[in-house]
Design a protein around this motif. Structure first.
Motif, PDB file in Angstrom:
ATOM      1  N   SER A 131      -1.270   2.048 -24.900  1.00 37.25           N
ATOM      2  CA  SER A 131      -0.858   2.827 -23.780  1.00 37.25           C
ATOM      3  C   SER A 131      -2.064   3.740 -23.596  1.00 37.25           C
ATOM      4  N   GLY A 132      -2.313   3.951 -22.230  1.00 39.89           N
ATOM      5  CA  GLY A 132      -3.419   4.697 -21.745  1.00 39.89           C
ATOM      6  C   GLY A 132      -4.520   3.655 -21.562  1.00 39.89           C
ATOM      7  N   ALA A 133      -4.417   2.601 -21.974  1.00 39.15           N
ATOM      8  CA  ALA A 133      -5.699   1.566 -21.752  1.00 39.15           C
ATOM      9  C   ALA A 133      -6.188   1.565 -19.986  1.00 39.15           C
ATOM     10  N   SER A 134      -7.420   1.429 -19.902  1.00 40.28           N
ATOM     11  CA  SER A 134      -7.846   1.164 -18.464  1.00 40.28           C
ATOM     12  C   SER A 134      -7.371  -0.110 -17.968  1.00 40.28           C
ATOM     13  N   VAL A 135      -6.852   0.003 -16.741  1.00 38.97           N
ATOM     14  CA  VAL A 135      -6.410  -1.179 -15.869  1.00 38.97           C
ATOM     15  C   VAL A 135      -6.876  -0.861 -14.544  1.00 38.97           C
ATOM     16  N   LEU A 136      -7.096  -2.199 -13.920  1.00 38.48           N
ATOM     17  CA  LEU A 136      -7.546  -2.039 -12.185  1.00 38.48           C
ATOM     18  C   LEU A 136      -5.914  -2.173 -11.438  1.00 38.48           C
ATOM     19  N   LYS A 137      -5.749  -1.128 -10.926  1.00 38.86           N
ATOM     20  CA  LYS A 137      -4.645  -0.930  -9.910  1.00 38.86           C
ATOM     21  C   LYS A 137      -4.962  -1.118  -8.617  1.00 38.86           C
ATOM     22  N   CYS A 138      -4.290  -2.171  -7.998  1.00 44.27           N
ATOM     23  CA  CYS A 138      -4.663  -2.558  -6.508  1.00 44.27           C
ATOM     24  C   CYS A 138      -3.340  -2.400  -5.860  1.00 44.27           C
ATOM     25  N   ILE A 139      -3.301  -1.820  -4.712  1.00 45.93           N
ATOM     26  CA  ILE A 139      -2.249  -1.820  -3.572  1.00 45.93           C
ATOM     27  C   ILE A 139      -2.636  -2.458  -2.456  1.00 45.93           C
ATOM     28  N   ARG A 140      -1.618  -3.546  -2.096  1.00 43.22           N
ATOM     29  CA  ARG A 140      -2.394  -4.046  -0.796  1.00 43.22           C
ATOM     30  C   ARG A 140      -0.967  -4.220   0.039  1.00 43.22           C
ATOM     31  N   VAL A 141      -0.928  -4.328   1.719  1.00 46.33           N
ATOM     32  CA  VAL A 141      -0.257  -4.897   2.471  1.00 46.33           C
ATOM     33  C   VAL A 141      -0.709  -6.378   2.923  1.00 46.33           C
ATOM     34  N   ARG A 142       0.181  -7.245   2.839  1.00 45.31           N
ATOM     35  CA  ARG A 142      -0.111  -8.612   3.400  1.00 45.31           C
ATOM     36  C   ARG A 142       0.782  -8.799   4.422  1.00 45.31           C
ATOM     37  N   SER A 143       0.163  -9.407   5.525  1.00 47.97           N
ATOM     38  CA  SER A 143       0.623  -9.530   7.099  1.00 47.97           C
ATOM     39  C   SER A 143       0.288 -11.167   7.717  1.00 47.97           C
ATOM     40  N   ALA A 144       1.276 -11.420   8.355  1.00 44.30           N
ATOM     41  CA  ALA A 144       1.248 -12.738   9.047  1.00 44.30           C
ATOM     42  C   ALA A 144       1.122 -12.177  10.622  1.00 44.30           C
ATOM     43  N   GLN A 145       1.062 -13.169  11.495  1.00 41.60           N
ATOM     44  CA  GLN A 145       0.987 -12.883  12.901  1.00 41.60           C
ATOM     45  C   GLN A 145       2.077 -12.061  13.393  1.00 41.60           C
ATOM     46  N   THR A 146       3.292 -12.437  12.510  1.00 44.55           N
ATOM     47  CA  THR A 146       4.319 -11.380  13.337  1.00 44.55           C
ATOM     48  C   THR A 146       4.583 -10.156  12.676  1.00 44.55           C
ATOM     49  N   GLY A 147       3.380  -9.670  11.609  1.00 47.30           N
ATOM     50  CA  GLY A 147       3.488  -8.399  11.169  1.00 47.30           C
ATOM     51  C   GLY A 147       3.622  -8.560   9.646  1.00 47.30           C
ATOM     52  N   PRO A 148       3.613  -7.298   9.109  1.00 46.47           N
ATOM     53  CA  PRO A 148       3.434  -7.063   7.541  1.00 46.47           C
ATOM     54  C   PRO A 148       4.709  -7.731   7.065  1.00 46.47           C
ATOM     55  N   ILE A 149       4.400  -8.542   5.804  1.00 44.13           N
ATOM     56  CA  ILE A 149       5.130  -9.198   4.978  1.00 44.13           C
ATOM     57  C   ILE A 149       5.715  -8.372   3.756  1.00 44.13           C
ATOM     58  N   SER A 150       4.583  -7.953   3.042  1.00 44.11           N
ATOM     59  CA  SER A 150       4.741  -7.471   1.575  1.00 44.11           C
ATOM     60  C   SER A 150       3.878  -6.158   1.344  1.00 44.11           C
ATOM     61  N   TYR A 151       4.231  -5.247   0.187  1.00 41.59           N
ATOM     62  CA  TYR A 151       3.656  -4.318  -0.232  1.00 41.59           C
ATOM     63  C   TYR A 151       3.671  -4.602  -1.551  1.00 41.59           C
ATOM     64  N   ILE A 152       2.573  -4.950  -2.400  1.00 42.14           N
ATOM     65  CA  ILE A 152       2.083  -5.447  -3.545  1.00 42.14           C
ATOM     66  C   ILE A 152       1.351  -4.499  -4.490  1.00 42.14           C
ATOM     67  N   THR A 153       1.843  -4.231  -5.605  1.00 42.89           N
ATOM     68  CA  THR A 153       1.133  -3.369  -6.724  1.00 42.89           C
ATOM     69  C   THR A 153       0.588  -4.353  -7.747  1.00 42.89           C
ATOM     70  N   THR A 154      -0.756  -4.609  -8.081  1.00 42.09           N
ATOM     71  CA  THR A 154      -1.154  -5.203  -9.220  1.00 42.09           C
ATOM     72  C   THR A 154      -1.853  -4.492 -10.046  1.00 42.09           C
ATOM     73  N   HIS A 155      -1.783  -4.779 -11.545  1.00 38.93           N
ATOM     74  CA  HIS A 155      -2.450  -4.175 -12.494  1.00 38.93           C
ATOM     75  C   HIS A 155      -3.054  -5.612 -13.390  1.00 38.93           C
ATOM     76  N   VAL A 156      -4.418  -5.287 -13.602  1.00 40.37           N
ATOM     77  CA  VAL A 156      -5.164  -6.155 -14.332  1.00 40.37           C
ATOM     78  C   VAL A 156      -5.964  -5.553 -15.405  1.00 40.37           C
ATOM     79  N   PRO A 157      -6.108  -5.971 -16.623  1.00 42.03           N
ATOM     80  CA  PRO A 157      -6.722  -5.094 -17.607  1.00 42.03           C
ATOM     81  C   PRO A 157      -8.468  -5.091 -17.001  1.00 42.03           C
ATOM     82  N   GLU A 158      -8.955  -3.804 -17.220  1.00 43.49           N
ATOM     83  CA  GLU A 158     -10.009  -3.763 -17.125  1.00 43.49           C
ATOM     84  C   GLU A 158     -11.244  -4.339 -17.723  1.00 43.49           C
ATOM     85  N   GLY A 159     -12.158  -5.038 -17.351  1.00 44.34           N
ATOM     86  CA  GLY A 159     -13.385  -5.709 -17.768  1.00 44.34           C
ATOM     87  C   GLY A 159     -12.815  -7.298 -17.822  1.00 44.34           C
ATOM     88  N   LEU A 160     -11.437  -7.729 -17.375  1.00 43.61           N
ATOM     89  CA  LEU A 160     -11.256  -9.079 -17.298  1.00 43.61           C
ATOM     90  C   LEU A 160     -11.819  -9.517 -16.070  1.00 43.61           C
TER      91      LEU A 160
END
Length: 266
Positions: A131-160
Motif C-alpha cells: 500500500s502506498g507503492a509508486s505507480v504510474l497513473k494515466c488517464i486517456r480519452v480514446r476517440s474515433a472519427q465519430t467522436g470520443p469512445i472511452s475514458y480510461i484510467t490505467t495503473h502500472v507499477p513504477e519502474g516496470l
C-alpha cells in the motif's frame, strides 16, 4: 458478405482476408491490389483500405509502394532482395489482447494526465504491491472519427517501463510494455455498467447520468505478475464487446469500434 451481420463491411472483408492469409492463399503471388479487391467484394477502395490497415496492424501483411502487398513472412525477403526487417511489434499479441491493441492502433488518444502517484489500498492489492507503492497513473480519452469512445484510467507499477506522455499518444500501453521487455501473459476482465459523472460526461460528450460500459482489466505477465490495471468507461453506442461460444467450450472474444454503429445509434 452477409449484410445481416452487425459488422461494418470493412471488418467483414478483414475477417475473410485474414482467414485466407492464414490458409496461405497469397504466399506465392501476394495479396491482390485494392482495385481488384474492391471489384471482388463490390465495395469502394476506401473500404478495402480500412481492411488492409487492420491486417497491417495485426502484423499479417506488409505493404510496399511499387512492390505490392505480401504476407508478413514473405515481405521480409520479397521485392528488394535486401532482407529488410519488418516490425512485428504486436504480431505475438493474440486473441482478445491482440484485438484490443488493434483497436488502439485504429483510434486516436488524448492524454489527460500521466503522473507517478502512491497506490491506494485497492490499486496496490490488485497489482500485488505494498500500500502506498509508486505507480504510474494515466488517464486517456480514446476517440474515433465519430467522436470520443472511452475514458480510461490505467495503473502500472513504477519502474516496470519508462513510459512518457508522448509515448502514450503514439502507441497503446500494451505495446509500450512489450517494447520495455514485459512478456505479456493473460488478463482477467470484468464488464459491468456505470452512470457518467460530470467529469466523464464532459470528456465523452454525453449527458450526466448516461449509462456507460465499465470495464476492469488486470493484465499479467507470463510469470503471473500483475503489470497493468485498466479501468475504462465506454460509450455503448460506439463500443462493442462480442463473444462467440462453441459447443465444445471454446470462447473467442473481441472488441470493436464501429463507425456504422455510432452513426445508427447517435
Amino acid at each position: 458478405m452477409d449484410m445481416s451481420l452487425p459488422l461494418p463491411k470493412y471488418h467483414q472483408i478483414y475477417l475473410v482476408l485474414r482467414e485466407q492469409l492464414q490458409e496461405g492463399r497469397f504466399d506465392r503471388d501476394g495479396v491482390p491490389g485494392e482495385h481488384q479487391l474492391a471489384e471482388q467484394f463490390g465495395v469502394g477502395r476506401i473500404t478495402i483500405r480500412k481492411s488492409m490497415e487492420m491486417l497491417v496492424a495485426d502484423g499479417l501483411i506488409v505493404r510496399r509502394p511499387g512492390l505490392g502487398t505480401w504476407p508478413l513472412q514473405q515481405g521480409r525477403s520479397t521485392g528488394d532482395g535486401k532482407g529488410s526487417r519488418i516490425s512485428r511489434e504486436k504480431a505475438h499479441l493474440n486473441g482478445l489482447l491482440g484485438n484490443i491493441v488493434t483497436m488502439g492502433l485504429r483510434t486516436r488518444v488524448h492524454v489527460i494526465d500521466s503522473t507517478v502517484v502512491n497506490a491506494t489500498e485497492a490499486i496496490a492489492e490488485a497489482l500485488a504491491l505494498d500500500s502506498g507503492a509508486s505507480v504510474l497513473k494515466c488517464i486517456r480519452v480514446r476517440s474515433a472519427q465519430t467522436g470520443p469512445i472511452s475514458y480510461i484510467t490505467t495503473h502500472v507499477p513504477e519502474g516496470l517501463a519508462q513510459i512518457t506522455r508522448k509515448d502514450l499518444e503514439r502507441k497503446p500501453m500494451l505495446v509500450l510494455l512489450e517494447e520495455a521487455g514485459v512478456e505479456l501473459g493473460a488478463a482477467t476482465q470484468t464488464i459491468s455498467a456505470r452512470l457518467a459523472d460530470a467529469v466523464v460526461a464532459r470528456h465523452l460528450e454525453v449527458a450526466v447520468g448516461s449509462a456507460l460500459l465499465a470495464v476492469t482489466r488486470l493484465v499479467r505477465d507470463v510469470n503471473e505478475r500483475p503489470v497493468q490495471l485498466l479501468q475504462g468507461l465506454y460509450r455503448p453506442d460506439r463500443y462493442q464487446y462480442q463473444m462467440q461460444l462453441s459447443r465444445v467450450g471454446g470462447i473467442d472474444a473481441k472488441v470493436s469500434v464501429s463507425d456504422e454503429l455510432a452513426t445508427k445509434s447517435s
